[in-house]
Design an enzyme around this catalytic site. Structure first.
Site, PDB file in Angstrom:
ATOM      1  N   THR A  93       3.929  -0.231  -3.367  1.00 19.58           N
ATOM      2  CA  THR A  93       3.321  -1.138  -2.397  1.00 19.58           C
ATOM      3  C   THR A  93       3.199  -0.383  -1.083  1.00 19.58           C
ATOM      4  O   THR A  93       4.204  -0.071  -0.443  1.00 19.58           O
ATOM      5  CB  THR A  93       4.173  -2.400  -2.212  1.00 19.58           C
ATOM      6  OG1 THR A  93       4.226  -3.111  -3.449  1.00 19.58           O
ATOM      7  CG2 THR A  93       3.563  -3.306  -1.146  1.00 19.58           C
ATOM      8  N   LYS A 168      -1.847  -7.513  -2.859  1.00 25.70           N
ATOM      9  CA  LYS A 168      -0.378  -7.554  -2.848  1.00 25.70           C
ATOM     10  C   LYS A 168       0.144  -7.974  -1.478  1.00 25.70           C
ATOM     11  O   LYS A 168       1.070  -8.792  -1.373  1.00 25.70           O
ATOM     12  CB  LYS A 168       0.160  -6.173  -3.218  1.00 25.70           C
ATOM     13  CG  LYS A 168       1.684  -6.017  -3.125  1.00 25.70           C
ATOM     14  CD  LYS A 168       2.413  -6.890  -4.129  1.00 25.70           C
ATOM     15  CE  LYS A 168       3.937  -6.808  -3.967  1.00 25.70           C
ATOM     16  NZ  LYS A 168       4.497  -5.532  -4.417  1.00 25.70           N
ATOM     17  N   LYS A 243       9.489  -5.090   4.388  1.00 23.10           N
ATOM     18  CA  LYS A 243       8.476  -4.025   4.347  1.00 23.10           C
ATOM     19  C   LYS A 243       7.089  -4.614   4.104  1.00 23.10           C
ATOM     20  O   LYS A 243       6.116  -4.270   4.789  1.00 23.10           O
ATOM     21  CB  LYS A 243       8.826  -3.031   3.236  1.00 23.10           C
ATOM     22  CG  LYS A 243       7.707  -2.057   2.893  1.00 23.10           C
ATOM     23  CD  LYS A 243       7.974  -1.341   1.584  1.00 23.10           C
ATOM     24  CE  LYS A 243       6.729  -0.631   1.080  1.00 23.10           C
ATOM     25  NZ  LYS A 243       6.929  -0.016  -0.251  1.00 23.10           N
TER      26      LYS A 243
END
Length: 299
Positions: A93, A168, A243
């Site tokens: 990611t 995402k 994050k």
């Protein structure tokens, strides 16, 4: 049988590589952490002494790395060493710009590339029930689908390079916001004398239904497999949620998008991480909400 190079054998990558081995593929794996390599080897992955060694014979290379900088550094090292036409699947990611840079670098080196971040956490990686959000060409997606199907339940082609990462980032902003909402509701229910099970039984079949409630319920009991039943051991760690929320904040700033709830949710998780929650499952934020509510009682 496909020869696969797998770089990044941690909590997510290790089980994903193991599922490829179970399906009959040869997987050469590398990770700088010896314990991760040992665990993967026990699951049938062939350990490589370096990232380059892991990819030299591979037809497909999968990366599961911490950040865009790690991915780009890795690609600079391995792209010249891979066989022509190798398919690169980056399941990390990372930010959209880095994903596009990685795909461009792979194409310039004569390879095919997709960004394919995942949703489903460690449980999904172990059970091969992940969802892959994929960016890249239709032809490359068709080539990757049989491999992705061995590690996940669903693969969605979201568009050109970077689109998987965009999906995402948006998905996990929703997830973070919904976990805070579910946690606040349970703490409010506690204050009102409502049992956890009663609230779950209502909300899970009513308009409050969401993944944060029905799969990753932040209180022990209603969902036996949720991290709340094992003292909030991840699962999906708060540091990783933070994050992803940071990536969403950066993307919102770059595009001029007002994501007020996303910003506030990031602030809440940032505070929870700073107070010692970084290594716990992100559903553990309910404890921070509960603590602040107790302070309100004292006031």
């Amino acid at each position: 049988m496909t020869v696969i190079g797998f770089l990044g054998l941690g909590n997510m990558g290790g089980p994903m590589a193991a599922n490829l081995v179970k399906a009959g593929h040869t997987v050469h794996g590398y990770d700088p952490v010896a314990a991760a390599v040992d665990a993967a080897e026990a699951a049938g992955v062939s350990p490589a002494g370096s990232a380059v060694q892991a990819v030299r014979a591979a037809e497909v290379v999968i990366t599961m790395l911490p950040s865009g900088a790690h991915v780009l550094d890795c690609y600079r090292e391995i792209l010249p060493e891979a066989k022509p036409g190798t398919l690169f699947l980056d399941c990390s990611t990372i930010d959209v710009a880095a994903a596009r840079q990685a795909a461009e670098a792979a194409a310039n080196a004569g390879h095919a590339a997709l960004d394919a971040p995942v949703s489903g956490g460690v449980v999904g990686a172990q059970a091969a029930t992940l969802t892959f959000m994929v960016g890249g060409s239709t032809d490359n997606f068709a080539r990757a689908e049989p491999i992705l199907a061995l590690m996940g339940r669903r693969s969605v082609h979201c568009g050109e390079s970077g689109a998987g990462q965009a999906a995402k980032i948006c998905n996990n902003m929703i997830l973070g916001i919904s976990m805070v909402a579910v946690s606040e509701a349970f703490v409010l229910g506690e204050k009102l004398g409502l049992s956890h099970q009663a609230l779950f039984d209502v909300a899970s079949t009513a308009s409050g239904q969401c993944w944060a409630l029905t799969t990753n319920c932040p209180v022990p009991g209603p969902v036996p497999g949720s991290p709340a039943n094992r003292d909030y051991q991840p699962g999906f760690a708060t540091a990783l949620m933070l994050k992803d929320l940071g990536l969403a904040e950066a993307a919102a700033a770059e595009t001029g998008t007002d994501t007020a709830l996303g910003r506030h949710t990031a602030e809440l998780f940032r505070a929870y991480a700073a107070e010692g929650g970084a290594g716990t499952d992100f559903s553990g934020i309910i404890n921070a909400i509960r603590d602040r509510s107790k302070q309100g009682d004292q006031a």
